[in-house]
Design an enzyme around this catalytic site. Structure first.
Site, PDB file in Angstrom:
ATOM      1  N   HIS A 207       0.855  -1.197   0.000  1.00  0.00           N
ATOM      2  CA  HIS A 207       0.000   0.000   0.000  1.00  0.00           C
ATOM      3  C   HIS A 207       0.878   1.230   0.000  1.00  0.00           C
ATOM      4  O   HIS A 207       1.255   1.723   1.070  1.00  0.00           O
ATOM      5  CB  HIS A 207      -0.891  -0.008   1.240  1.00  0.00           C
ATOM      6  CG  HIS A 207      -1.968   1.031   1.234  1.00  0.00           C
ATOM      7  ND1 HIS A 207      -1.758   2.310   1.706  1.00  0.00           N
ATOM      8  CD2 HIS A 207      -3.252   0.980   0.830  1.00  0.00           C
ATOM      9  CE1 HIS A 207      -2.883   3.005   1.607  1.00  0.00           C
ATOM     10  NE2 HIS A 207      -3.803   2.217   1.082  1.00  0.00           N
TER      11      HIS A 207
ATOM     12  N   VAL B  93       2.579   3.873   2.139  1.00  0.00           N
ATOM     13  CA  VAL B  93       1.797   4.696   3.058  1.00  0.00           C
ATOM     14  C   VAL B  93       0.987   3.763   3.953  1.00  0.00           C
ATOM     15  O   VAL B  93       0.431   2.771   3.477  1.00  0.00           O
ATOM     16  CB  VAL B  93       0.806   5.601   2.284  1.00  0.00           C
ATOM     17  CG1 VAL B  93      -0.053   6.418   3.222  1.00  0.00           C
ATOM     18  CG2 VAL B  93       1.533   6.504   1.315  1.00  0.00           C
TER      19      VAL B  93
ATOM     20  N   GLY C  37      -5.046   4.690   5.816  1.00  0.00           N
ATOM     21  CA  GLY C  37      -5.759   5.540   6.773  1.00  0.00           C
ATOM     22  C   GLY C  37      -6.744   4.755   7.616  1.00  0.00           C
ATOM     23  O   GLY C  37      -6.976   5.081   8.785  1.00  0.00           O
ATOM     24  N   CYS C  38      -7.310   3.687   7.061  1.00  0.00           N
ATOM     25  CA  CYS C  38      -8.273   2.893   7.820  1.00  0.00           C
ATOM     26  C   CYS C  38      -7.624   2.232   9.037  1.00  0.00           C
ATOM     27  O   CYS C  38      -8.297   1.964  10.032  1.00  0.00           O
ATOM     28  CB  CYS C  38      -8.954   1.860   6.937  1.00  0.00           C
ATOM     29  SG  CYS C  38      -7.830   0.674   6.195  1.00  0.00           S
TER      30      CYS C  38
ATOM     31  N   ASP D 286      -9.008   2.411  12.709  1.00  0.00           N
ATOM     32  CA  ASP D 286      -9.177   1.203  13.506  1.00  0.00           C
ATOM     33  C   ASP D 286      -8.454   1.330  14.850  1.00  0.00           C
ATOM     34  O   ASP D 286      -8.933   0.847  15.866  1.00  0.00           O
ATOM     35  CB  ASP D 286      -8.683  -0.025  12.745  1.00  0.00           C
ATOM     36  CG  ASP D 286      -9.203  -1.301  13.368  1.00  0.00           C
ATOM     37  OD1 ASP D 286      -8.367  -2.122  13.805  1.00  0.00           O
ATOM     38  OD2 ASP D 286     -10.427  -1.465  13.437  1.00  0.00           O
TER      39      ASP D 286
END
Length: 173
Positions: free
Chosen positions: A62, A68, A71-72, A76
């Protein structure tokens, strides 16, 4: 009013030892590596960190040649910390993220960052009919806030069952 304060040497949820570590996720899904402080006396702040290492699984995929942290995973982490708070406060059951009202990403976590810091402010906490918590959160890199979440919600549920995908009617919500 409930008043609890705990400051301790950094606890590592991966160790799964003691009262606070028992409900954290399996190691590959953990978004937190150290929890430093809990307090509850009306306004609450949790201060937690996650060590960043370029060998973390998501940096290879990713994104290809542009690593990176998704963002999830930061989102989480916010939910995991709220669930961690619920078990620390005496709740029992399986944690479930129930929502977030507003989420913004204003930066990114890259492999060269050494750590990220989570800060959670508890806005509301109930124990009946089930343990639930609402809060706001920020994720920081190098003391700069880059993720912002408002009105996160997490609950603990004692009667969840695993139906192996055969009967959605068995799901409690």
């Amino acid at each position: 009013m409930i008043t609890k304060t705990v400051s301790f040497k950094p606890i590592t949820p991966r160790a799964r030892a003691g009262k606070w570590g028992k409900h954290i996720m399996c190691p590959c899904c953990e978004s937190i590596t150290k929890v430093y402080h809990f307090s509850w006396s009306g306004l609450h702040c949790q201060h937690c960190k996650h060590d960043i290492d370029k060998s973390l699984w998501f940096f290879d995929c990713h994104f290809k040649n542009d690593p990176v942290m998704p963002g999830c995973l930061g989102l989480d982490g916010f939910w995991q910390l709220l669930g961690f708070f619920l078990t620390w406060a005496g709740g029992k059951g399986k944690g479930r993220a129930l929502g977030v009202k507003d989420l913004k990403f204003k930066g990114q976590v890259r492999p060269y960052h050494e750590k990220i810091t989570y800060k959670i402010d508890i806005k509301k906490f109930i124990t009946k009919p089930t343990h639930m918590v609402w809060g706001d959160a920020v994720l920081e890199v190098k003391n700069k806030a880059i993720y912002f979440a408002k009105d996160l919600q997490v609950g603990l549920f004692e009667s969840l069952t695993w139906d192996h995908g055969k009967d959605p009617a068995v799901d409690p919500f």
